[in-house]
Design a protein around this motif. Structure first.
Motif, mmCIF file in Angstrom:
data_model
loop_
_atom_site.group_PDB
_atom_site.id
_atom_site.type_symbol
_atom_site.label_atom_id
_atom_site.label_comp_id
_atom_site.label_asym_id
_atom_site.label_seq_id
_atom_site.Cartn_x
_atom_site.Cartn_y
_atom_site.Cartn_z
ATOM 1 N N UNK A 82 -17.498 15.305 -12.013
ATOM 2 C CA UNK A 82 -16.110 15.048 -11.641
ATOM 3 C C UNK A 82 -15.516 13.950 -12.510
ATOM 4 N N UNK A 83 -14.205 13.981 -12.606
ATOM 5 C CA UNK A 83 -13.434 12.928 -13.268
ATOM 6 C C UNK A 83 -12.804 12.029 -12.209
ATOM 7 N N UNK A 84 -12.643 10.748 -12.536
ATOM 8 C CA UNK A 84 -11.954 9.783 -11.685
ATOM 9 C C UNK A 84 -11.148 8.850 -12.575
ATOM 10 N N UNK A 85 -10.219 8.145 -11.974
ATOM 11 C CA UNK A 85 -9.465 7.110 -12.695
ATOM 12 C C UNK A 85 -10.102 5.764 -12.356
ATOM 13 N N UNK A 86 -10.436 4.993 -13.375
ATOM 14 C CA UNK A 86 -10.946 3.631 -13.203
ATOM 15 C C UNK A 86 -10.099 2.737 -14.089
ATOM 16 N N UNK A 87 -9.190 1.988 -13.483
ATOM 17 C CA UNK A 87 -8.249 1.173 -14.256
ATOM 18 C C UNK A 87 -7.349 2.080 -15.064
ATOM 19 N N UNK A 88 -7.355 1.907 -16.381
ATOM 20 C CA UNK A 88 -6.549 2.738 -17.281
ATOM 21 C C UNK A 88 -7.349 3.880 -17.889
ATOM 22 N N UNK A 89 -8.587 4.052 -17.442
ATOM 23 C CA UNK A 89 -9.467 5.065 -18.033
ATOM 24 C C UNK A 89 -9.641 6.260 -17.111
ATOM 25 N N UNK A 90 -9.777 7.410 -17.734
ATOM 26 C CA UNK A 90 -10.177 8.637 -17.050
ATOM 27 C C UNK A 90 -11.682 8.736 -17.299
ATOM 28 N N UNK A 91 -12.485 8.602 -16.230
ATOM 29 C CA UNK A 91 -13.943 8.508 -16.359
ATOM 30 C C UNK A 91 -14.615 9.722 -15.729
ATOM 31 N N UNK A 92 -15.459 10.379 -16.519
ATOM 32 C CA UNK A 92 -16.188 11.546 -16.037
ATOM 33 C C UNK A 92 -17.667 11.266 -15.933
ATOM 34 N N UNK A 93 -18.261 11.738 -14.863
ATOM 35 C CA UNK A 93 -19.700 11.623 -14.670
ATOM 36 C C UNK A 93 -20.229 13.031 -14.386
ATOM 37 N N UNK A 94 -21.078 13.514 -15.292
ATOM 38 C CA UNK A 94 -21.568 14.889 -15.218
ATOM 39 C C UNK A 94 -23.090 14.914 -15.311
ATOM 40 N N UNK A 95 -23.690 15.912 -14.673
ATOM 41 C CA UNK A 95 -25.130 16.144 -14.790
ATOM 42 C C UNK A 95 -25.341 17.486 -15.470
ATOM 43 N N UNK A 96 -26.303 17.503 -16.389
ATOM 44 C CA UNK A 96 -26.673 18.763 -17.038
ATOM 45 C C UNK A 96 -27.409 19.632 -16.023
#
Length: 132
Positions: A82-96
């Motif tokens: 999933x993607x989330x907003x952290x401050x001014x960044x769009x941050x994605x955390x994915x598992x293979x």
């Protein structure tokens, strides 16, 4: 909404090494170095529509912040995350899906550039885009 627009890849940093650690073979890495990636990002509240077009494929992804979805990289590697907003960044955390290892990625606007960074197995890479 700062991410909205059409972005064309201009340069990459450490991208070949990143792809190598991801398990991408040398022929695909050589081709990917010249993929002419263009992304179009449209944000409407918490929903994003991202259109990717490159030498290899054209793809449209719709996702909602914080909601898991499945995604395949250009080399066929399947991910879930999933993607989330952290401050001014769009941050994605994915598992293979194949090995469970984590791929972190983030997008941020720096000056007039969109910087997309990747972190996998301790190797960081960046792709820098200009509005196009």
């Amino acid at each position: 909404m700062a991410f909205n627009g059409t972005w064309k890849v201009e340069r990459s940093e450490n991208y070949d090494k990143f792809m190598e650690v991801m398990g991408v073979n040398i022929m695909k890495r050589k081709l990917a170095a010249h993929d002419n990636l263009k992304i179009i990002i449209q944000q409407d509240g918490n929903t994003f529509v991202v259109k990717e077009s490159s030498t290899f494929r054209t793809l449209e992804i719709t996702f909602t912040l914080g909601v898991e979805f499945e995604y395949s990289l250009a080399d066929g590697t399947e991910l879930v995350g999933a993607w989330n907003i952290e401050g001014d960044k769009l941050v994605g955390s994915f598992k293979r899906k194949d090995n469970g290892n984590e791929l972190k990625t983030w997008r941020e606007i720096i000056g007039d550039e969109l910087v997309q960074a990747y972190l996998y197995e301790g190797v960081e890479a960046k792709r820098i885009f200009k509005r196009g």
